[in-house]
Design a protein around this motif. Structure first.
Motif, mmCIF file in Angstrom:
data_model
loop_
_atom_site.group_PDB
_atom_site.id
_atom_site.type_symbol
_atom_site.label_atom_id
_atom_site.label_comp_id
_atom_site.label_asym_id
_atom_site.label_seq_id
_atom_site.Cartn_x
_atom_site.Cartn_y
_atom_site.Cartn_z
ATOM 1 N N ASN A 66 0.798 -1.135 -0.002
ATOM 2 C CA ASN A 66 0.032 0.124 -0.069
ATOM 3 C C ASN A 66 0.707 1.260 0.187
ATOM 4 O OD1 ASN A 66 -2.627 -1.277 -0.060
ATOM 5 N ND2 ASN A 66 -2.371 -1.648 2.326
ATOM 6 N N TYR A 67 0.496 2.130 -0.773
ATOM 7 C CA TYR A 67 0.886 3.618 -0.817
ATOM 8 C C TYR A 67 0.181 4.468 -1.314
ATOM 9 C CZ TYR A 67 2.214 2.859 -5.840
ATOM 10 O OH TYR A 67 2.181 2.478 -7.083
ATOM 11 N N SER A 68 0.500 5.847 -0.914
ATOM 12 C CA SER A 68 -0.509 6.849 -1.229
ATOM 13 C C SER A 68 -0.011 7.563 -2.424
ATOM 14 C CB SER A 68 -0.698 7.689 -0.043
ATOM 15 O OG SER A 68 0.563 8.668 0.072
ATOM 16 N N LEU A 69 -0.784 8.850 -2.677
ATOM 17 C CA LEU A 69 -0.425 9.750 -3.831
ATOM 18 C C LEU A 69 0.839 10.582 -3.393
ATOM 19 C CD1 LEU A 69 -3.978 10.935 -4.805
ATOM 20 C CD2 LEU A 69 -2.226 9.819 -6.258
ATOM 21 N N TYR A 70 0.996 10.601 -2.210
ATOM 22 C CA TYR A 70 2.162 11.058 -1.585
ATOM 23 C C TYR A 70 3.285 10.503 -2.021
ATOM 24 C CZ TYR A 70 5.936 12.747 1.664
ATOM 25 O OH TYR A 70 6.970 13.162 2.346
ATOM 26 N N GLU A 71 3.554 9.297 -2.017
ATOM 27 C CA GLU A 71 4.844 8.494 -2.461
ATOM 28 C C GLU A 71 4.902 8.631 -4.287
ATOM 29 O OE1 GLU A 71 4.114 6.732 1.510
ATOM 30 O OE2 GLU A 71 2.896 7.018 0.041
ATOM 31 N N ALA A 72 3.667 8.554 -4.600
ATOM 32 C CA ALA A 72 3.664 8.633 -6.182
ATOM 33 C C ALA A 72 4.116 9.884 -6.628
ATOM 34 C CB ALA A 72 2.018 8.309 -6.578
ATOM 35 N N TYR A 73 3.599 11.027 -6.216
ATOM 36 C CA TYR A 73 4.054 12.190 -6.615
ATOM 37 C C TYR A 73 5.448 12.363 -6.510
ATOM 38 C CZ TYR A 73 -0.923 14.128 -6.406
ATOM 39 O OH TYR A 73 -2.290 13.866 -6.557
ATOM 40 N N GLY A 74 6.120 12.061 -5.564
ATOM 41 C CA GLY A 74 7.657 12.057 -5.195
ATOM 42 C C GLY A 74 8.510 10.916 -6.033
ATOM 43 N N ALA A 75 7.827 10.248 -6.722
ATOM 44 C CA ALA A 75 8.679 9.108 -7.304
ATOM 45 C C ALA A 75 9.737 9.694 -8.367
ATOM 46 C CB ALA A 75 7.511 8.174 -7.995
ATOM 47 N N ASP A 76 10.621 8.724 -8.474
ATOM 48 C CA ASP A 76 11.786 9.373 -9.363
ATOM 49 C C ASP A 76 11.472 8.664 -10.656
ATOM 50 O OD1 ASP A 76 13.623 10.003 -7.223
ATOM 51 O OD2 ASP A 76 13.765 7.783 -6.942
ATOM 52 N N GLU A 77 10.416 7.705 -10.828
ATOM 53 C CA GLU A 77 10.040 7.224 -12.090
ATOM 54 C C GLU A 77 8.659 6.443 -11.843
ATOM 55 O OE1 GLU A 77 12.612 4.476 -14.260
ATOM 56 O OE2 GLU A 77 14.240 5.108 -12.891
ATOM 57 N N ALA A 78 7.836 6.502 -12.944
ATOM 58 C CA ALA A 78 6.547 5.896 -12.796
ATOM 59 C C ALA A 78 6.261 5.220 -14.219
ATOM 60 C CB ALA A 78 5.331 6.428 -12.374
ATOM 61 N N PHE A 79 5.690 4.219 -14.064
ATOM 62 C CA PHE A 79 5.235 3.482 -15.266
ATOM 63 C C PHE A 79 3.861 2.511 -15.595
ATOM 64 C CE2 PHE A 79 8.470 0.620 -13.595
ATOM 65 C CZ PHE A 79 8.086 -0.709 -13.865
ATOM 66 N N LEU A 80 3.676 2.301 -16.686
ATOM 67 C CA LEU A 80 2.590 1.534 -16.802
ATOM 68 C C LEU A 80 2.886 0.063 -17.577
ATOM 69 C CD1 LEU A 80 -0.234 3.967 -18.046
ATOM 70 C CD2 LEU A 80 0.634 3.705 -15.665
ATOM 71 N N THR A 81 2.300 -1.069 -17.141
ATOM 72 C CA THR A 81 2.491 -2.314 -17.631
ATOM 73 C C THR A 81 1.313 -2.730 -18.411
ATOM 74 O OG1 THR A 81 1.976 -3.476 -15.624
ATOM 75 C CG2 THR A 81 4.252 -2.759 -15.867
ATOM 76 N N GLY A 82 1.193 -3.389 -19.485
ATOM 77 C CA GLY A 82 0.135 -3.935 -20.188
ATOM 78 C C GLY A 82 0.607 -4.893 -21.537
ATOM 79 N N THR A 83 -0.108 -5.730 -21.962
ATOM 80 C CA THR A 83 0.348 -6.704 -22.874
ATOM 81 C C THR A 83 0.478 -5.794 -24.050
ATOM 82 O OG1 THR A 83 -0.987 -8.502 -21.974
ATOM 83 C CG2 THR A 83 -0.472 -8.613 -24.530
#
Length: 314
Positions: A253-270
């Motif tokens: 579990n993590y909140s938007l707080y950690e998401a906003y401060g992330a170094d990277e973010a990505f999506l996964t899908g086929t």
């Protein structure tokens, strides 16, 4: 210009235009017919109620990547809702093979395999009104993700629509009933974003309307617990390659707080494998270099190649 008419909008399913898709052949209940002749009844339970399951798969060098994993999810989902597939895995593979051969397709192909409870005797909800057997449709397109997404990334907006509890509609079903996700996509679009970031029932970061979601913080990869997100094959493979290659990965579990401060973010899908996220709620994510995602992307590509090669030697 209205935000929903923006010419620069994009999604994780953006593909290069391919004129060959105008003349594709589609599988409908054992027959392979030209695109314009592919039809199902208005009494079909999928059209009428969204009563059905589907799989998205990609064809690499004439082989379906992670075929067994996709079939595990497909058959488990159908069993859970008492939907008789009408054939076994070999039968599904034969239908896929016939469709690919009819279209002359071997690589850079995306498939949507769809199964509904079939034609209903009357236009009402109860499953027993579907008496003629399931409807199986296979659509294959020449489909290569646009290169620009890897540089630009996807803009996400957090939306009010959530991924619900399993007793309402379990997100692990790849169900035809996608209204929840459609509403989320509309909310994101109306907020001027490309796709929706959806929270779980407790307010923790969960998934997007179309893909699973990951962040990177201080070299470690984070994703949701999996309790409320899609049962993604690519999600599972990303976690696998991280664990096998010494990349710290946490399902938590993590909140938007950690998401906003992330170094990277990505999506996964086929379809897109791994697609970078440029911003969340207008806040830029990281500095745009994305070294961890780049490594994961390469490791995933190598895993696909091994999986396809292993099938070639069966």
């Amino acid at each position: 210009m209205n935000t929903i008419d923006r010419i620069d909008s994009r999604t994780t399913h953006d593909a290069d235009e391919d004129i060959r898709n105008r003349d594709i052949k589609i599988y409908v209940n054992g027959e392979i017919v030209p695109r314009d002749e592919a039809k199902v009844s208005v009494y079909d339970s999928g059209f009428m109620l969204g009563d059905g399951m589907w799989e998205g798969m990609r064809l690499y060098k004439g082989k379906w990547a992670f075929f067994d994993e996709h079939m595990d999810r497909f058959f488990d989902s159908c069993k859970a809702v008492s939907l008789d597939v009408g054939t076994d895995r070999a039968g599904i593979l034969d239908a896929l093979t016939r469709t690919a051969e009819a279209n002359g397709m071997t690589d850079d192909v995306h498939c949507r395999l769809m199964l509904t409870r079939g034609v209903k005797a009357r236009p009402f909800q109860h499953p027993r009104l579907s008496r003629s057997g399931p409807t199986l449709v296979i659509i294959m397109e020449h489909s290569k993700p646009v290169d620009g997404l890897q540089g630009q990334g996807i803009r996400l907006a957090t939306v009010a629509q959530v991924r619900g509890l399993p007793m309402s509609q379990d997100a692990k079903y790849n169900s035809h009933s996608k209204l929840n996700c459609v509403i989320a996509a509309l909310q994101a679009e109306q907020a001027g974003a490309d796709e929706a970031l959806m929270l779980d029932p407790h307010g923790f970061v969960n998934t997007t309307n179309a893909c699973n979601f990951f962040i990177v913080r201080r070299g470690a990869v984070w994703t949701s617990t999996g309790d409320y997100c899609m049962n993604g094959v690519t999600r599972a493979k990303v976690i696998e390659v991280c664990r096998d290659n010494g990349i710290p990965v946490l399902e938590k579990n993590y909140s938007l707080y950690e998401a906003y401060g992330a170094d990277e973010a990505f999506l996964t899908g086929t379809f897109g494998a791994q697609t970078p996220v440029a911003s969340i709620d207008g806040k830029p994510i990281g500095d745009g270099t994305r070294p961890v995602m780049a490594r994961i992307r390469q490791l995933y590509k190598e895993l696909v190649e091994r999986n396809v090669s292993d099938q070639s030697h069966d």
